[in-house]
Enzyme design. Structure first.
Site, PDB file in Angstrom:
ATOM      1  N   HIS A 219       3.262  57.541 -41.220  1.00 60.99           N
ATOM      2  CA  HIS A 219       4.366  56.579 -41.408  1.00 60.99           C
ATOM      3  C   HIS A 219       5.582  57.280 -42.014  1.00 60.99           C
ATOM      4  CE1 HIS A 219       0.955  53.458 -41.954  1.00 60.99           C
ATOM      5  NE2 HIS A 219       1.511  53.221 -40.775  1.00 60.99           N
ATOM      6  N   LYS A 243      -4.810  40.716 -40.414  1.00 64.22           N
ATOM      7  CA  LYS A 243      -5.768  41.612 -41.081  1.00 64.22           C
ATOM      8  C   LYS A 243      -5.868  41.259 -42.566  1.00 64.22           C
ATOM      9  CE  LYS A 243      -3.939  45.214 -38.120  1.00 64.22           C
ATOM     10  NZ  LYS A 243      -2.974  46.318 -38.115  1.00 64.22           N
ATOM     11  N   ARG A 292       1.267  57.000 -31.378  1.00 66.69           N
ATOM     12  CA  ARG A 292       0.360  58.143 -31.515  1.00 66.69           C
ATOM     13  C   ARG A 292      -0.179  58.489 -30.132  1.00 66.69           C
ATOM     14  NH1 ARG A 292      -2.898  55.188 -36.163  1.00 66.69           N
ATOM     15  NH2 ARG A 292      -2.523  53.642 -34.565  1.00 66.69           N
ATOM     16  N   SER A 330      -4.136  54.099 -41.116  1.00 72.91           N
ATOM     17  CA  SER A 330      -4.412  53.541 -42.443  1.00 72.91           C
ATOM     18  C   SER A 330      -5.883  53.161 -42.553  1.00 72.91           C
ATOM     19  CB  SER A 330      -3.545  52.309 -42.688  1.00 72.91           C
ATOM     20  OG  SER A 330      -2.192  52.653 -42.685  1.00 72.91           O
TER      21      SER A 330
HETATM   22  O1  PNS Z   1       1.071  48.327 -38.608  1.00 73.92           O
HETATM   23  P1  PNS Z   1       0.674  47.174 -37.732  1.00 73.92           P
HETATM   24  O2  PNS Z   1      -0.406  46.407 -38.409  1.00 73.92           O
HETATM   25  O3  PNS Z   1       0.209  47.583 -36.384  1.00 73.92           O
HETATM   26  O4  PNS Z   1       2.001  46.231 -37.568  1.00 73.92           O
HETATM   27  C1  PNS Z   1       2.034  45.140 -36.676  1.00 73.92           C
HETATM   28  C2  PNS Z   1       3.310  44.337 -36.911  1.00 73.92           C
HETATM   29  C3  PNS Z   1       3.397  43.866 -38.342  1.00 73.92           C
HETATM   30  C4  PNS Z   1       4.487  45.216 -36.610  1.00 73.92           C
HETATM   31  C5  PNS Z   1       3.287  43.131 -35.907  1.00 73.92           C
HETATM   32  O5  PNS Z   1       2.106  42.442 -36.095  1.00 73.92           O
HETATM   33  C6  PNS Z   1       4.459  42.199 -36.127  1.00 73.92           C
HETATM   34  O6  PNS Z   1       5.536  42.475 -35.664  1.00 73.92           O
HETATM   35  N1  PNS Z   1       4.229  41.068 -36.855  1.00 73.92           N
HETATM   36  C7  PNS Z   1       5.238  40.093 -37.144  1.00 73.92           C
HETATM   37  C8  PNS Z   1       4.993  38.786 -36.398  1.00 73.92           C
HETATM   38  C9  PNS Z   1       5.638  38.809 -35.032  1.00 73.92           C
HETATM   39  O7  PNS Z   1       6.844  38.936 -34.905  1.00 73.92           O
HETATM   40  N2  PNS Z   1       4.822  38.685 -34.005  1.00 73.92           N
HETATM   41  C10 PNS Z   1       5.259  38.717 -32.631  1.00 73.92           C
HETATM   42  C11 PNS Z   1       5.168  40.130 -32.093  1.00 73.92           C
HETATM   43  S1  PNS Z   1       5.212  40.104 -30.359  1.00 73.92           S
END
Ligand code: PNS
Length: 360
Positions: A219, A243, A292, A330
């Site tokens: 990150h 999560k 990745r 993570s």
């Molecule tokens: O590090 P992660 O857990 O893969 O992050 C995922 C994240 C937080 C970027 C994604 O779940 C997100 O954007 N959540 C916010 C809710 C949202 O906007 N959802 C619609 C996405 S299409």
């Protein structure tokens, strides 16, 4: 036609009837104000070719201090006044009924200065756009320092380029219309290479969202590279992720703050709800993600496309991971720490210490 955002959000506006007006579409207006968001509160806003006043009145609703709306049609000007009065903004809206270029000359002579100027002359007459833009862009004219000028024009014609003190920063297309953004400051601060400062580091504010449970070296690598490219990077911890996190959102934001302390254009915060709404609130036009392996791609592509459908005007930019971090996640870091392994190579020292504390 309605006001889209701010205190008068949802309020309906009257439109002139029986006249071939081509109001800025709601979608374009929304994207315009998403991009302009940081510049509107407290600003002096000039809306040239105002029509029924939707753009200028939108600026007032979103906190502009004062708006001057210019319209040649008497009938349309009367409707703007009625719209402004109905929204309770008559005291902050000045409606001038005259040709745009002449008004700009008059305003310049009176010493008036504007922070934001919007002009959307009729598409069919390109010369009007060029003439008015040239008038707006005069040195010692109507532009305040750091002013932003936005021209809406026909997508089939090329975007106007640098003119007077203005230099083009970006263009954004919405089916038939293009919004071209100019900055006055960039034109007066050339770098040694002749390119405006803000073009060297993209003018965009970027949001880097994620769970960051906890932040890893992978990150941090993306954050550091994004900080090189963008004016500002907002690292955003999602608090409504499905999560179950090991660290609270506050702890995650704190850790991010600590490991990014050396980056002056990066700040960490948390958000809930839709990412694109949060990005727009921050005035961001870019979402940064790290990629990745190929296995990340499909999921990320889906999210990027979905985000674009929900809100146009926000671009997702992917950073390819550095080879060292190819298999770093993570979840794996947590697993290793939980089972007593050393995570020194995978996370910054502050995070390693926090993990040790959690699993003590
Ligand atoms: O590090 P992660 O857990 O893969 O992050 C995922 C994240 C937080 C970027 C994604 O779940 C997100 O954007 N959540 C916010 C809710 C949202 O906007 N959802 C619609 C996405 S299409």
């Amino acid at each position: 036609m309605r006001i889209i955002g701010g205190e008068a959000r949802g309020r309906r506006l009257k439109a002139p009837r029986g006249r071939a007006v081509r109001p800025t579409s709601d979608r374009t207006r929304e994207a315009l104000f998403d991009i302009l968001a940081p510049h509107i509160p407290g600003s002096r806003f000039l809306d040239l070719f105002a029509g029924a006043g939707a753009v200028g009145l939108e600026a007032l609703s979103r906190g502009a201090r004062e708006v001057v709306l210019v319209e040649t049609s008497e009938r349309a000007a009367k409707i703007i006044r009625e719209n402004a009065a109905a929204l309770g903004h008559a005291d902050r809206a000045t409606v001038l009924c005259a040709k745009a270029a002449a008004v700009v000359r008059g305003l310049a002579a009176s010493g008036a200065k504007f922070d934001v100027v919007f002009l959307d002359p009729p598409y069919r007459d390109r010369a009007v756009l060029e003439r008015t833009l040239a008038e707006v862009a005069r040195p010692d004219g109507i532009l305040a320092p750091d002013a932003i000028v936005v021209a809406e024009h026909d997508a089939r014609a090329p975007s106007p380029q640098a003119v007077g003190v203005l230099s083009k920063q970006r263009s954004r297309r919405f089916s038939e219309a293009v919004l071209t953004f100019f900055s006055a400051a960039a034109a007066t601060q050339p770098t040694s290479k002749g390119a405006p400062m803000s073009e060297k580091r993209a003018v965009a504010i970027a949001v880097y969202p994620g769970s960051f449970d906890p932040v890893t070296n992978g990150h941090l690598d993306v954050i550091e590279r994004a900080a090189e490219l963008f004016q500002e990077v907002v690292v955003a911890v999602a608090v409504n992720s499905s999560k179950a996190p090991l660290f609270t959102a506050e702890e995650r934001v704190e850790m991010l703050g600590e490991v990014c302390a050396h980056l002056d254009n990066v700040r960490a915060t948390s958000f809930s709800g839709l990412l694109v709404e949060f990005a727009a609130q921050q005035g961001a036009s870019v979402v940064v993600k790290g990629l990745r392996a190929v296995s990340d791609f499909e999921y990320e592509l889906q999210q990027a496309l979905m985000n674009r459908i929900i809100k146009d005007g926000i671009e997702t930019v992917f950073f390819m991971t550095s080879p060292d971090n190819l298999f770093l996640s993570s979840s794996m870091v947590k697993e290793i720490a939980r089972l007593g392994g050393d995570v020194e190579r995978f996370v910054p020292p502050q995070v390693r210490a926090r993990l040790a504390e959690k699993f003590r």
